[in-house]
Design a protein around this motif. Sequence first.
Motif, PDB file in Angstrom:
ATOM      1  N   ASP A  79       0.810  -1.222   0.000  1.00 24.30           N
ATOM      2  CA  ASP A  79       0.000   0.000   0.000  1.00 24.30           C
ATOM      3  C   ASP A  79       0.847   1.278   0.000  1.00 24.30           C
ATOM      4  O   ASP A  79       0.314   2.380   0.167  1.00 24.30           O
ATOM      5  N   ASP A  80       2.154   1.154  -0.178  1.00 22.85           N
ATOM      6  CA  ASP A  80       3.001   2.343  -0.241  1.00 22.85           C
ATOM      7  C   ASP A  80       2.675   3.168  -1.486  1.00 22.85           C
ATOM      8  O   ASP A  80       2.326   2.623  -2.541  1.00 22.85           O
ATOM      9  N   ARG A  81       2.840   4.457  -1.359  1.00 20.90           N
ATOM     10  CA  ARG A  81       2.673   5.358  -2.504  1.00 20.90           C
ATOM     11  C   ARG A  81       4.017   6.003  -2.796  1.00 20.90           C
ATOM     12  O   ARG A  81       4.589   6.682  -1.944  1.00 20.90           O
ATOM     13  N   ILE A  82       4.524   5.765  -4.002  1.00 21.93           N
ATOM     14  CA  ILE A  82       5.780   6.375  -4.431  1.00 21.93           C
ATOM     15  C   ILE A  82       5.490   7.778  -4.938  1.00 21.93           C
ATOM     16  O   ILE A  82       4.645   7.975  -5.820  1.00 21.93           O
ATOM     17  N   THR A  83       6.178   8.747  -4.382  1.00 21.06           N
ATOM     18  CA  THR A  83       5.968  10.136  -4.784  1.00 21.06           C
ATOM     19  C   THR A  83       6.991  10.612  -5.806  1.00 21.06           C
ATOM     20  O   THR A  83       6.817  11.664  -6.415  1.00 21.06           O
ATOM     21  N   GLY A  84       8.047   9.839  -5.997  1.00 23.72           N
ATOM     22  CA  GLY A  84       9.035  10.226  -6.990  1.00 23.72           C
ATOM     23  C   GLY A  84      10.160   9.219  -7.099  1.00 23.72           C
ATOM     24  O   GLY A  84      10.471   8.521  -6.127  1.00 23.72           O
ATOM     25  N   VAL A  96      14.364   6.649  -4.479  1.00 24.35           N
ATOM     26  CA  VAL A  96      12.928   6.362  -4.464  1.00 24.35           C
ATOM     27  C   VAL A  96      12.328   7.071  -3.255  1.00 24.35           C
ATOM     28  O   VAL A  96      12.796   6.889  -2.129  1.00 24.35           O
ATOM     29  N   ARG A  97      11.298   7.878  -3.500  1.00 20.14           N
ATOM     30  CA  ARG A  97      10.669   8.645  -2.423  1.00 20.14           C
ATOM     31  C   ARG A  97       9.250   8.134  -2.199  1.00 20.14           C
ATOM     32  O   ARG A  97       8.512   7.884  -3.160  1.00 20.14           O
ATOM     33  N   THR A  98       8.879   7.976  -0.920  1.00 22.87           N
ATOM     34  CA  THR A  98       7.549   7.478  -0.574  1.00 22.87           C
ATOM     35  C   THR A  98       6.866   8.428   0.404  1.00 22.87           C
ATOM     36  O   THR A  98       7.527   9.190   1.120  1.00 22.87           O
ATOM     37  N   GLU A  99       5.532   8.354   0.449  1.00 25.02           N
ATOM     38  CA  GLU A  99       4.775   9.133   1.430  1.00 25.02           C
ATOM     39  C   GLU A  99       5.096   8.659   2.842  1.00 25.02           C
ATOM     40  O   GLU A  99       5.215   9.458   3.767  1.00 25.02           O
ATOM     41  N   ARG A 100       5.230   7.330   3.000  1.00 25.74           N
ATOM     42  CA  ARG A 100       5.519   6.760   4.314  1.00 25.74           C
ATOM     43  C   ARG A 100       6.957   7.043   4.705  1.00 25.74           C
ATOM     44  O   ARG A 100       7.876   6.868   3.907  1.00 25.74           O
ATOM     45  N   GLU A 101       7.162   7.453   5.930  1.00 28.54           N
ATOM     46  CA  GLU A 101       8.520   7.617   6.429  1.00 28.54           C
ATOM     47  C   GLU A 101       9.142   6.240   6.633  1.00 28.54           C
ATOM     48  O   GLU A 101       8.492   5.316   7.125  1.00 28.54           O
TER      49      GLU A 101
END
Length: 298
Positions: A79-84, A96-101
Amino acid sequence: MPDRLPDFLVKPDPQDARLSTPVTGRDQNGTEVDIRVVNERALTLYLNAQEIVTMMTIGDRPDLLAVGYLLNQNMLKADDRITGIDHDEDLDVVVVRTERETNYEEKLKKKVRTSGCAQGTVFGDVMERFDEIALDPEARLRTSWLYALTKKINTQPSLYLEAGAIHGCVLCQEDRAVAYMEDVGRHNAVDKIAGWMWLNDISPADKTFYTTGRLTSEMVIKTAMMGIPILVSRSGFTAWGVELARRVGLTLIGRARGQRFVVLSGAERVVYDMDASEAGGEDARHRRKGARNAEDAA
């Protein structure tokens, strides 16, 4: 994407000048020869602000490799969301950047080096999810599909046929070779497939995974974690690879060359709808190392 995927939606580009280098040498007769050799380059992967690993790779599809690696190391969640995804080709860095810390400091201390070429690595807690995996029991592989796939894959233009010293992995659906990735380490090629599937929302349930490398524990673990129920190789098996495949219910087919193959796990998924004598042999030009030497490829 549609449920029915076409042949070679993704495929190698052996003419990509970034992936190999022309080199002059001499052959067994002392004659000067020009050949191409595969390039290796280090790619450092960051997840958000944390450095995760430096991988040796041919350098293509760094975004897919990064996402697939994180998925197969259980660092990206379903359920991770990749933001970039940012790739700096000059610095050989992908972020790789995700919303989740995220913080995997403890996890990074528990590394296990695998038998894969280019020093594959898995982390100590990756098996925590293994026994929870449920692979589709209704998935099937017809022998007519298998024979068609091996011929398509081994005759497809590739960096292997151009320069050698490389492994290939292919995501297949029925008799179609959908996505074909190559790299110096088979684990990298697997990760590229995993990243492509995740970013394109590709279901694994009705798929077959084909690899040119050995059927090791790492190959079995990664294929099962991707949710793919059938794993095929033209090379051989390791005992732990077979044990893990049987444990999780993965269909494991090895030594798939020309008219031959051996199933050591999950034989109930194989449908024998074509006689082996009808399949024909392999053209010598397209035989890989294992077939030429009658021994398992490295």
